[in-house]
Write an enzyme that holds these catalytic residues in place. Structure first.
Site, short mmCIF file in Angstrom:
data_model
loop_
_atom_site.label_atom_id
_atom_site.label_comp_id
_atom_site.label_asym_id
_atom_site.label_seq_id
_atom_site.Cartn_x
_atom_site.Cartn_y
_atom_site.Cartn_z
N LYS A 1 0.84 -1.21 0.00
CA LYS A 1 0.00 0.00 0.00
C LYS A 1 0.87 1.27 0.00
O LYS A 1 0.64 2.19 -0.77
CB LYS A 1 -0.93 0.03 1.22
CG LYS A 1 -1.85 -1.18 1.33
CD LYS A 1 -2.83 -1.05 2.50
CE LYS A 1 -2.20 -1.06 3.88
NZ LYS A 1 -1.58 -2.35 4.26
N ARG B 1 -9.57 0.63 9.20
CA ARG B 1 -9.16 -0.73 9.51
C ARG B 1 -10.24 -1.50 10.26
O ARG B 1 -10.06 -2.68 10.55
CB ARG B 1 -7.91 -0.70 10.39
CG ARG B 1 -6.60 -1.02 9.66
CD ARG B 1 -5.52 -0.88 10.69
NE ARG B 1 -4.27 -1.50 10.47
CZ ARG B 1 -3.20 -0.89 9.95
NH1 ARG B 1 -3.29 0.31 9.46
NH2 ARG B 1 -2.06 -1.52 9.90
N ARG C 1 11.98 -5.82 4.90
CA ARG C 1 11.89 -4.46 4.36
C ARG C 1 12.56 -3.40 5.24
O ARG C 1 12.65 -3.55 6.46
CB ARG C 1 10.41 -4.09 4.09
CG ARG C 1 9.59 -3.81 5.31
CD ARG C 1 8.13 -3.52 4.92
NE ARG C 1 7.31 -3.32 6.09
CZ ARG C 1 6.01 -3.03 6.05
NH1 ARG C 1 5.38 -2.93 4.90
NH2 ARG C 1 5.34 -2.85 7.17
N ARG D 1 11.23 -0.94 10.79
CA ARG D 1 10.15 -0.71 11.76
C ARG D 1 10.25 -1.69 12.92
O ARG D 1 10.51 -2.88 12.73
CB ARG D 1 8.79 -0.87 11.06
CG ARG D 1 8.42 0.34 10.26
CD ARG D 1 7.19 0.13 9.45
NE ARG D 1 6.07 -0.47 10.17
CZ ARG D 1 4.83 -0.52 9.71
NH1 ARG D 1 4.56 0.00 8.52
NH2 ARG D 1 3.88 -1.08 10.39
N ARG E 1 -0.56 -8.71 13.78
CA ARG E 1 -1.07 -7.76 12.78
C ARG E 1 -1.90 -8.47 11.73
O ARG E 1 -2.93 -7.96 11.28
CB ARG E 1 0.10 -7.01 12.13
CG ARG E 1 0.68 -5.95 13.05
CD ARG E 1 2.11 -5.62 12.74
NE ARG E 1 2.29 -4.88 11.50
CZ ARG E 1 3.44 -4.83 10.83
NH1 ARG E 1 4.50 -5.49 11.25
NH2 ARG E 1 3.53 -4.13 9.73
P1 AMP Z 1 0.77 0.50 9.46
O1 AMP Z 1 1.92 1.42 9.24
O2 AMP Z 1 -0.43 0.88 8.67
O3 AMP Z 1 1.14 -0.94 9.30
O4 AMP Z 1 0.34 0.68 11.00
C1 AMP Z 1 1.24 0.38 12.06
C2 AMP Z 1 0.47 0.20 13.36
O5 AMP Z 1 -0.21 1.42 13.67
C3 AMP Z 1 -0.63 -0.85 13.33
O6 AMP Z 1 -0.14 -2.15 13.58
C4 AMP Z 1 -1.55 -0.34 14.44
O7 AMP Z 1 -1.00 -0.62 15.72
C5 AMP Z 1 -1.50 1.16 14.23
N1 AMP Z 1 -2.52 1.63 13.26
C6 AMP Z 1 -2.29 2.24 12.07
N2 AMP Z 1 -3.45 2.57 11.45
C7 AMP Z 1 -4.43 2.14 12.28
C8 AMP Z 1 -5.86 2.18 12.20
N3 AMP Z 1 -6.50 2.71 11.13
N4 AMP Z 1 -6.56 1.66 13.23
C9 AMP Z 1 -5.94 1.14 14.32
N5 AMP Z 1 -4.62 1.06 14.44
C10 AMP Z 1 -3.85 1.56 13.45
#
Ligand code: AMP
Length: 217
Positions: free
Chosen positions: A13, A88, A127, A161, A172
Site C-alpha cells: 500500500k 481498519r 523491508r 520498523r 497484525r
Molecule cells: P501501518 O503502518 O499501517 O502498518 O500501521 C502500524 C500500526 O499502527 C498498526 O499495527 C496499528 O498498531 C497502528 N494503526 C495504524 N493505522 C491504524 C488504524 N486505522 N486503526 C488502528 N490502528 C492503526
C-alpha cells in the site's frame, strides 16, 4: 479523486501510494505514519499507543478517526486523498463515510490489494526504508544499487520498523483478518470495491491501480 488502498500489512500500500503522490498530485494519509510520527515526537498520544503498536494490535478507533479528521480538514489535496492503513475496522469505515459527507467529499473507489500470507512474511521481515526520503527497500526484492546508499536521495540512514518482526506480524495479520477484511464485503456491497493482484511486479501493480482509477475518474 479520493481512494482507499486496502490490504494486509506488506501488501504494498505504501509503495503504491508513493507512486500516486508523485504521479497524480494526491496526498497520502497513512495513519501508521501519523502514529509513528507522534511516537517520535513524544506526544502524550504517541506514548499511549507505543506498546499497542509494537505488539501489532490496533489502536483505538477514536484516536485514528481524530487523526484523519484533523488532516482532512486542514490539508489541501489537489489530486485527492489516498487513505492508506485507514479505515481498519467497520466503525472507522462508518466514521470516514460520515466525515466525508460532512465535508462534502466523495470516496471514489476502494482498491483491494490481494496477496497471500507466505509472501507477506517475506516482504515484511526483509523491508527497510530510507530515513531521509522514505524510499522503500528490501533485503532481497529491492536492494539499493550501491550497498548502504539510498537510490533516491543518496543518504545512508536506513530504518527498520520495530513491529516488522515475526511475532508482531502474526498479531497484525490476525487483526487484519478479524477486523479489517470485513471491509472488503462492506465496500463491495456499496459498489465501490475494485481488486488488483498485489503479488504482481511493482510496476504491474502500479498499472492495475492506474487502470482502476481511470475507470472511476
Ligand atoms: P501501518 O503502518 O499501517 O502498518 O500501521 C502500524 C500500526 O499502527 C498498526 O499495527 C496499528 O498498531 C497502528 N494503526 C495504524 N493505522 C491504524 C488504524 N486505522 N486503526 C488502528 N490502528 C492503526
Amino acid at each position: 479523486m479520493n481512494i482507499i488502498l486496502l490490504g494486509p500489512p506488506g501488501a504494498g500500500k505504501g509503495t503504491q501510494a508513493r507512486f500516486l503522490v508523485d504521479g497524480r498530485d494526491m496526498v497520502q494519509l497513512s495513519t501508521g505514519d501519523m502514529l509513528r510520527a507522534a511516537r517520535t515526537s513524544g506526544t502524550e498520544m504517541g506514548n499511549l499507543v507505543a506498546g499497542v503498536m509494537d505488539r501489532g494490535e490496533l489502536v483505538t478507533d477514536d484516536i485514528v478517526i481524530g487523526l484523519i479528521e484533523e488532516q482532512l480538514t486542514t490539508t489541501v489535496a489537489p489530486g485527492g486523498f489516498i487513505f492508506d492503513g485507514f479505515p481498519r475496522t467497520l466503525a472507522q469505515a462508518d466514521a470516514l463515510g460520515a466525515l466525508m459527507d460532512r465535508l462534502g467529499k466523495t470516496l471514489d473507489t476502494v482498491i483491494e490489494m490481494r496477496v497471500d500470507d507466505a509472501a507477506l512474511v517475506d516482504r515484511i521481515t526483509g523491508r527497510f526504508t530510507c530515513g531521509n526520503c522514505g524510499e522503500g527497500f528490501h533485503d532481497t526484492l529491492k536492494v539499493p544499487a550501491k550497498e548502504g546508499v539510498c537510490d533516491n536521495c543518496g543518504e545512508s540512514d536506513f530504518k527498520r520498523r520495530a513491529d516488522d518482526n515475526a511475532e508482531s506480524l502474526n498479531t497484525r495479520l490476525m487483526a487484519y483478518y478479524k477486523e479489517t477484511s470485513p471491509l472488503i464485503g462492506y465496500y463491495y456491497a456499496k459498489g465501490q470495491l475494485q481488486s488488483v493482484d498485489g503479488l504482481a511486479a511493482i510496476d504491474e501493480v502500479k498499472g492495475s491501480i492506474s487502470a482502476a482509477l481511470d475507470k472511476v475518474g
